[in-house]
Design a protein around this motif. Structure first.
Motif, PDB file in Angstrom:
ATOM      1  N   SER A 227       2.550  15.536   8.303  1.00  0.00           N
ATOM      2  CA  SER A 227       1.404  16.557   8.359  1.00  0.00           C
ATOM      3  C   SER A 227       0.452  16.089   9.587  1.00  0.00           C
ATOM      4  CB  SER A 227       0.649  16.425   6.881  1.00  0.00           C
ATOM      5  OG  SER A 227       0.371  15.211   6.859  1.00  0.00           O
ATOM      6  N   GLY A 228       0.473  14.827   9.842  1.00  0.00           N
ATOM      7  CA  GLY A 228      -0.356  14.159  10.921  1.00  0.00           C
ATOM      8  C   GLY A 228      -1.588  13.780  10.362  1.00  0.00           C
ATOM      9  N   LYS A 229      -1.683  13.790   8.926  1.00  0.00           N
ATOM     10  CA  LYS A 229      -3.045  13.223   8.118  1.00  0.00           C
ATOM     11  C   LYS A 229      -2.420  12.568   7.250  1.00  0.00           C
ATOM     12  CE  LYS A 229      -5.388  17.834   9.228  1.00  0.00           C
ATOM     13  NZ  LYS A 229      -5.505  19.010   8.733  1.00  0.00           N
ATOM     14  N   PRO A 230      -2.302  11.030   7.265  1.00  0.00           N
ATOM     15  CA  PRO A 230      -2.067  10.206   6.517  1.00  0.00           C
ATOM     16  C   PRO A 230      -3.084  10.163   5.306  1.00  0.00           C
ATOM     17  CG  PRO A 230      -1.557   9.259   8.519  1.00  0.00           C
ATOM     18  CD  PRO A 230      -2.371  10.596   8.800  1.00  0.00           C
ATOM     19  N   ARG A 231      -2.790   9.904   4.317  1.00  0.00           N
ATOM     20  CA  ARG A 231      -3.643   9.709   3.191  1.00  0.00           C
ATOM     21  C   ARG A 231      -3.344   8.337   2.343  1.00  0.00           C
ATOM     22  NH1 ARG A 231      -3.066  12.019  -2.045  1.00  0.00           N
ATOM     23  NH2 ARG A 231      -0.853  12.713  -1.580  1.00  0.00           N
ATOM     24  N   LEU A 232      -4.221   7.700   2.063  1.00  0.00           N
ATOM     25  CA  LEU A 232      -4.149   6.414   1.286  1.00  0.00           C
ATOM     26  C   LEU A 232      -3.911   6.678  -0.189  1.00  0.00           C
ATOM     27  CD1 LEU A 232      -4.067   3.246   2.011  1.00  0.00           C
ATOM     28  CD2 LEU A 232      -6.485   3.281   1.360  1.00  0.00           C
ATOM     29  N   VAL A 233      -2.818   6.383  -0.814  1.00  0.00           N
ATOM     30  CA  VAL A 233      -2.534   6.949  -1.942  1.00  0.00           C
ATOM     31  C   VAL A 233      -2.825   5.501  -3.041  1.00  0.00           C
ATOM     32  CG1 VAL A 233      -0.731   7.623  -3.639  1.00  0.00           C
ATOM     33  CG2 VAL A 233      -0.723   8.468  -1.348  1.00  0.00           C
ATOM     34  N   LYS A 234      -2.394   4.259  -2.417  1.00  0.00           N
ATOM     35  CA  LYS A 234      -2.632   2.961  -3.193  1.00  0.00           C
ATOM     36  C   LYS A 234      -3.141   2.093  -1.922  1.00  0.00           C
ATOM     37  CE  LYS A 234      -0.138  -0.977  -5.151  1.00  0.00           C
ATOM     38  NZ  LYS A 234      -1.014  -1.779  -4.345  1.00  0.00           N
TER      39      LYS A 234
ATOM     40  N   GLY B 280       3.928   7.858  14.558  1.00  0.00           N
ATOM     41  CA  GLY B 280       2.786   6.955  14.794  1.00  0.00           C
ATOM     42  C   GLY B 280       1.569   7.092  13.910  1.00  0.00           C
ATOM     43  N   HIS B 281       1.367   8.387  13.310  1.00  0.00           N
ATOM     44  CA  HIS B 281       0.096   8.605  12.844  1.00  0.00           C
ATOM     45  C   HIS B 281      -0.044   7.784  11.732  1.00  0.00           C
ATOM     46  CE1 HIS B 281      -0.796  12.421  14.960  1.00  0.00           C
ATOM     47  NE2 HIS B 281       0.210  12.861  14.800  1.00  0.00           N
ATOM     48  N   THR B 282       0.819   7.318  10.857  1.00  0.00           N
ATOM     49  CA  THR B 282       0.847   6.740   9.783  1.00  0.00           C
ATOM     50  C   THR B 282       0.340   5.159   9.985  1.00  0.00           C
ATOM     51  OG1 THR B 282       2.452   7.788   8.509  1.00  0.00           O
ATOM     52  CG2 THR B 282       1.762   5.621   7.462  1.00  0.00           C
ATOM     53  N   LEU B 283       1.046   4.655  11.045  1.00  0.00           N
ATOM     54  CA  LEU B 283       0.662   3.293  11.428  1.00  0.00           C
ATOM     55  C   LEU B 283      -0.750   3.298  12.321  1.00  0.00           C
ATOM     56  CD1 LEU B 283       1.552   0.300  11.811  1.00  0.00           C
ATOM     57  CD2 LEU B 283       3.082   1.029  13.857  1.00  0.00           C
ATOM     58  N   GLU B 284      -1.011   4.055  12.764  1.00  0.00           N
ATOM     59  CA  GLU B 284      -2.447   4.315  13.581  1.00  0.00           C
ATOM     60  C   GLU B 284      -3.431   4.091  12.538  1.00  0.00           C
ATOM     61  OE1 GLU B 284      -3.857   7.590  15.643  1.00  0.00           O
ATOM     62  OE2 GLU B 284      -4.109   6.464  17.240  1.00  0.00           O
ATOM     63  N   PHE B 285      -3.332   5.157  11.415  1.00  0.00           N
ATOM     64  CA  PHE B 285      -4.135   5.281  10.372  1.00  0.00           C
ATOM     65  C   PHE B 285      -4.273   3.584   9.524  1.00  0.00           C
ATOM     66  CE2 PHE B 285      -4.423   5.674   5.519  1.00  0.00           C
ATOM     67  CZ  PHE B 285      -5.633   6.086   5.536  1.00  0.00           C
ATOM     68  N   MET B 286      -3.280   3.002   9.464  1.00  0.00           N
ATOM     69  CA  MET B 286      -3.076   1.732   8.829  1.00  0.00           C
ATOM     70  C   MET B 286      -3.648   0.719   9.518  1.00  0.00           C
ATOM     71  SD  MET B 286       0.513   1.524   6.505  1.00  0.00           S
ATOM     72  CE  MET B 286       1.367   1.829   8.042  1.00  0.00           C
ATOM     73  N   ARG B 287      -3.462   0.710  10.761  1.00  0.00           N
ATOM     74  CA  ARG B 287      -4.018  -0.357  11.706  1.00  0.00           C
ATOM     75  C   ARG B 287      -5.739  -0.103  11.594  1.00  0.00           C
ATOM     76  NH1 ARG B 287      -2.359  -3.330  15.661  1.00  0.00           N
ATOM     77  NH2 ARG B 287      -3.813  -2.275  16.994  1.00  0.00           N
ATOM     78  N   GLN B 288      -6.204   1.036  12.102  1.00  0.00           N
ATOM     79  CA  GLN B 288      -7.640   1.326  11.855  1.00  0.00           C
ATOM     80  C   GLN B 288      -8.116   0.821  10.744  1.00  0.00           C
ATOM     81  OE1 GLN B 288      -7.769   5.407  12.620  1.00  0.00           O
ATOM     82  NE2 GLN B 288      -7.630   5.267  15.027  1.00  0.00           N
TER      83      GLN B 288
ATOM     84  N   ILE C 159       0.815  -1.213   0.018  1.00  0.00           N
ATOM     85  CA  ILE C 159       0.006   0.178   0.065  1.00  0.00           C
ATOM     86  C   ILE C 159       0.819   1.367  -0.180  1.00  0.00           C
ATOM     87  CG2 ILE C 159      -1.944  -1.126   1.274  1.00  0.00           C
ATOM     88  CD1 ILE C 159      -0.927   0.687   3.777  1.00  0.00           C
ATOM     89  N   SER C 160       0.449   2.317  -0.215  1.00  0.00           N
ATOM     90  CA  SER C 160       1.074   3.718  -0.246  1.00  0.00           C
ATOM     91  C   SER C 160       0.162   4.561   0.701  1.00  0.00           C
ATOM     92  CB  SER C 160       1.388   4.270  -1.675  1.00  0.00           C
ATOM     93  OG  SER C 160       2.230   5.144  -1.574  1.00  0.00           O
ATOM     94  N   VAL C 161       0.829   5.310   1.688  1.00  0.00           N
ATOM     95  CA  VAL C 161       0.256   6.271   2.666  1.00  0.00           C
ATOM     96  C   VAL C 161       1.266   7.423   2.554  1.00  0.00           C
ATOM     97  CG1 VAL C 161      -0.522   6.450   4.931  1.00  0.00           C
ATOM     98  CG2 VAL C 161      -1.032   4.377   3.992  1.00  0.00           C
ATOM     99  N   SER C 162       0.883   8.401   2.332  1.00  0.00           N
ATOM    100  CA  SER C 162       1.902   9.377   2.274  1.00  0.00           C
ATOM    101  C   SER C 162       1.371  10.537   3.277  1.00  0.00           C
ATOM    102  CB  SER C 162       1.767  10.047   1.088  1.00  0.00           C
ATOM    103  OG  SER C 162       2.905  11.228   1.167  1.00  0.00           O
ATOM    104  N   SER C 163       2.388  10.799   4.231  1.00  0.00           N
ATOM    105  CA  SER C 163       1.897  12.325   5.123  1.00  0.00           C
ATOM    106  C   SER C 163       3.053  13.155   5.147  1.00  0.00           C
ATOM    107  CB  SER C 163       1.593  11.434   6.467  1.00  0.00           C
ATOM    108  OG  SER C 163       2.931  10.761   7.202  1.00  0.00           O
ATOM    109  N   TYR C 164       4.195  12.962   4.530  1.00  0.00           N
ATOM    110  CA  TYR C 164       5.470  13.718   4.529  1.00  0.00           C
ATOM    111  C   TYR C 164       5.390  14.522   3.299  1.00  0.00           C
ATOM    112  CZ  TYR C 164       7.178  12.022   8.898  1.00  0.00           C
ATOM    113  OH  TYR C 164       7.435  11.519  10.244  1.00  0.00           O
ATOM    114  N   GLU C 165       4.941  13.996   2.223  1.00  0.00           N
ATOM    115  CA  GLU C 165       5.192  14.481   1.075  1.00  0.00           C
ATOM    116  C   GLU C 165       6.485  15.091   0.851  1.00  0.00           C
ATOM    117  OE1 GLU C 165       2.349  14.665  -0.967  1.00  0.00           O
ATOM    118  OE2 GLU C 165       1.192  13.924   0.201  1.00  0.00           O
TER     119      GLU C 165
END
Ligand code: PRP
Length: 184
Positions: A71-78, A99-107, A59-65
């Motif tokens: 940014s604290g707001k992960p975004r599911l890219v793929k 931990g923002h990215t991992l928390e988002f993915m786990r949820q 998967i691809s999750v981007s929060s740092y650009e």
């Protein structure tokens, strides 16, 4: 650029993690989910060291650009290409920082009903943690330094280095496109 974790130490640790993943999954076929793009080298080396059948997806999750600040707001890219209901899923990350990215993915994944959900992270930058996320397999705990190499980048540079290195504040201030020692 200061080498923090040598290539040989990474290889030794990845081998240990691979064996532990195998012994923790005596039944079933675990699905390793790599988080692009930083995971790629860790994922490839980890796969070679898990001596049981397993599958992979990404998967691809981007929060740092292009910034060094989350940014604290992960975004599911793929998203995943497969259903994880009833599967033993292991998220494979290069680094857990806030931990923002991992928390988002786990949820996101827990809502899909996997049989189990674990996390393997090569690097745990615990001093920066803002969200209390569990990590089952940790390669190395690292201090609050900006690190590159072994998949990790600074403005898309340095991912190819076989070791993990820290950039100095001066190197972070410098033009990212400039060639630096160790990069080609
Ligand atoms: C990095 C890393 C993790 C995330 C961790 O990804 O691979 O996914 O940041 O940060 P957090 O714990 O503060 O959320 P990045 O967005 O830099 O993308 P990349 O993997 O493509 O380099």
């Amino acid at each position: 650029m200061e080498v923090l974790i040598a290539s040989e130490d990474i290889q030794r640790r990845v081998c240990e993690i691979g064996k532990r993943i195998a012994s923790d999954h005596p039944v079933g076929i675990p699905l390793l989910v790599g988080v692009l793009r930083g995971c790629v080298i860790f994922m490839a080396d980890l796969m070679k060291n898990i001596p049981i059948p397993h599958e992979i997806d990404f998967i691809s999750v981007s929060s740092y650009e292009l910034s060094s600040q989350s940014s604290g707001k992960p975004r599911l890219v793929k998203d995943l290409g497969c259903d994880i209901k009833g599967r033993d899923v292991i998220i494979v990350e290069d680094i857990v920082d806030t931990g923002h990215t991992l928390e988002f993915m786990r949820q996101t994944f827990l809502e899909r009903g996997p049989r189990s959900l674990k996390v393997a992270a090569l690097l745990d930058k615990r001093p920066r943690r803002l969200r209390p996320v569990p990590i089952d397999y940790v390669g190395f705990e690292i201090p609050d330094r900006f690190v590159v190499g072994y998949g990790l980048d600074y403005a898309e540079r340095f991912r190819h280095l076989p070791y993990v290195a820290a950039l100095s504040p001066e190197e972070l201030d410098a033009e990212p496109a400039a060639r630096t020692v160790g990069a080609t």
